[in-house]
Write an enzyme that holds these catalytic residues in place. Structure first.
Site, PDB file in Angstrom:
ATOM      1  N   GLY A   1       0.765  -1.250   0.192  1.00 21.49           N
ATOM      2  CA  GLY A   1      -0.095   0.144   0.020  1.00 21.49           C
ATOM      3  C   GLY A   1       0.709   1.217   0.001  1.00 21.49           C
TER       4      GLY A   1
ATOM      5  N   LYS B   1      -5.449  -8.478  -9.023  1.00 23.29           N
ATOM      6  CA  LYS B   1      -6.654  -9.275  -9.582  1.00 23.29           C
ATOM      7  C   LYS B   1      -7.119  -8.783 -10.827  1.00 23.29           C
ATOM      8  CE  LYS B   1      -6.730 -12.555  -6.609  1.00 23.29           C
ATOM      9  NZ  LYS B   1      -6.489 -13.821  -6.945  1.00 23.29           N
TER      10      LYS B   1
ATOM     11  N   ASN C   1      -4.323   2.147 -13.754  1.00 27.56           N
ATOM     12  CA  ASN C   1      -3.540   1.238 -13.142  1.00 27.56           C
ATOM     13  C   ASN C   1      -2.058   1.870 -13.210  1.00 27.56           C
ATOM     14  OD1 ASN C   1      -2.644  -1.234 -12.010  1.00 27.56           O
ATOM     15  ND2 ASN C   1      -1.932  -1.886 -14.138  1.00 27.56           N
TER      16      ASN C   1
ATOM     17  N   HIS D   1       1.784   0.656 -13.301  1.00 27.39           N
ATOM     18  CA  HIS D   1       2.430  -0.627 -13.488  1.00 27.39           C
ATOM     19  C   HIS D   1       4.017  -0.367 -13.497  1.00 27.39           C
ATOM     20  CE1 HIS D   1       2.946  -4.625 -14.804  1.00 27.39           C
ATOM     21  NE2 HIS D   1       4.028  -4.224 -15.690  1.00 27.39           N
TER      22      HIS D   1
HETATM   23  C1  GAR Z   1       3.573  -1.015  -7.301  1.00 21.24           C
HETATM   24  O1  GAR Z   1       5.038  -0.958  -7.834  1.00 21.24           O
HETATM   25  C2  GAR Z   1       2.678  -1.141  -8.643  1.00 21.24           C
HETATM   26  O2  GAR Z   1       2.950  -0.531  -9.801  1.00 21.24           O
HETATM   27  C3  GAR Z   1       2.680  -2.451  -8.713  1.00 21.24           C
HETATM   28  O3  GAR Z   1       2.704  -3.148  -7.398  1.00 21.24           O
HETATM   29  C4  GAR Z   1       3.304  -2.232  -6.574  1.00 21.24           C
HETATM   30  C5  GAR Z   1       2.483  -1.912  -5.419  1.00 21.24           C
HETATM   31  O4  GAR Z   1       3.146  -1.497  -4.481  1.00 21.24           O
HETATM   32  N1  GAR Z   1       1.567  -3.068  -9.548  1.00 21.24           N
HETATM   33  C6  GAR Z   1       1.785  -3.988 -10.311  1.00 21.24           C
HETATM   34  O5  GAR Z   1       2.672  -4.850 -10.630  1.00 21.24           O
HETATM   35  C7  GAR Z   1       0.252  -4.240 -11.265  1.00 21.24           C
HETATM   36  N2  GAR Z   1       0.539  -5.078 -12.203  1.00 21.24           N
HETATM   37  P1  GAR Z   1       2.443  -1.022  -3.087  1.00 21.24           P
HETATM   38  O6  GAR Z   1       1.554  -2.375  -2.440  1.00 21.24           O
HETATM   39  O7  GAR Z   1       3.605  -0.584  -2.012  1.00 21.24           O
HETATM   40  O8  GAR Z   1       1.582   0.120  -3.615  1.00 21.24           O
END
Ligand code: GAR
Length: 207
Positions: free
Chosen positions: A11, A90, A106, A108
């Site tokens: 988060g 998800k 989103n 990424h």
């Molecule tokens: C972030 O770096 C986000 O870009 C990635 O997960 C991380 C979440 O971090 N999302 C993905 O890979 C989606 N395909 P957080 O839980 O510390 O916010």
């Protein structure tokens, strides 16, 4: 501007949005946080800010359609203007995609279309970047469509890969740049939707 956030993990992305809303850096407030993981750090962070949270997963709703409907109804009830996937691992269902078409973004951790799609998420992306010997990576914010990580790109930031980078150091630097990019996108979105539809956010310089 009212935001609905879906998050599965630590988060830190959500935290940046919450902090920026409180400080006034962005004119947006998080109305609701939905997670498929009731133990997610994102859920704890939301609660600490007094934000409503909902756990919607295959445990709470075994049926795909029921889960999709529950997510859609929660976001509609919260009257959100923009839905943010902040580390949500998800796939979204057709009902929420249709109801919030063009209003789901989103973030990424790669320069999409590189390292996007099934199997590329979180640290796995940084592992792949290091394994490939890439000299640059980054983060992308895009509009969510039915195809994984393939919707129109609204902002991208490049981050150099350093010689002695580890997965951890690269992840930290990408996340830092990603948070700044995301706040810029949200801010631009707010400005642009006042009188017209969203368009490309500024491309941020790498740090
Ligand atoms: C972030 O770096 C986000 O870009 C990635 O997960 C991380 C979440 O971090 N999302 C993905 O890979 C989606 N395909 P957080 O839980 O510390 O916010």
């Amino acid at each position: 501007m009212k935001l609905g956030v879906l998050a599965s993990g630590e988060g830190s992305t959500l935290q940046a949005v919450l902090d920026a809303g409180v400080s006034g850096e962005i004119d947006a407030c998080v109305r609701l946080v939905i997670s498929n993981n009731s133990n997610a750090g994102a859920v704890q962070r939301a609660r600490q800010h007094g934000i409503d949270t909902l756990h919607i997963s295959s445990t709470t709703h075994a049926d795909d359609e029921a889960r999709d409907q529950a997510i859609t109804q929660a976001l509609v009830s919260a009257e959100v203007d923009l839905v943010l996937l902040a580390g949500y691992m998800k796939r979204l269902g057709p009902q929420v995609l249709e109801t919030f078409s063009g209003r789901i973004i989103n973030t990424h951790p790669s320069l999409l279309p590189k390292y996007g799609g099934q199997g590329f998420y979180g640290r796995r992306v940084h592992e792949a970047v290091l394994a490939a010997g890439d000299t640059a990576t980054g983060a992308t914010v895009h509009i969510v469509t039915a195809d994984y990580d393939a919707g129109p790109i609204v902002g991208q930031v490049t981050v150099p890969v350093r010689k002695h980078d580890t997965v951890q150091s690269l992840e930290d630097r990408v996340k830092n740049a990603e948070r700044k990019l995301l706040l810029q996108v949200i801010s631009d979105w707010r400005d642009q939707t006042r009188d017209q539809g969203p368009r490309m956010a500024k491309v941020m310089p790498g740090d």
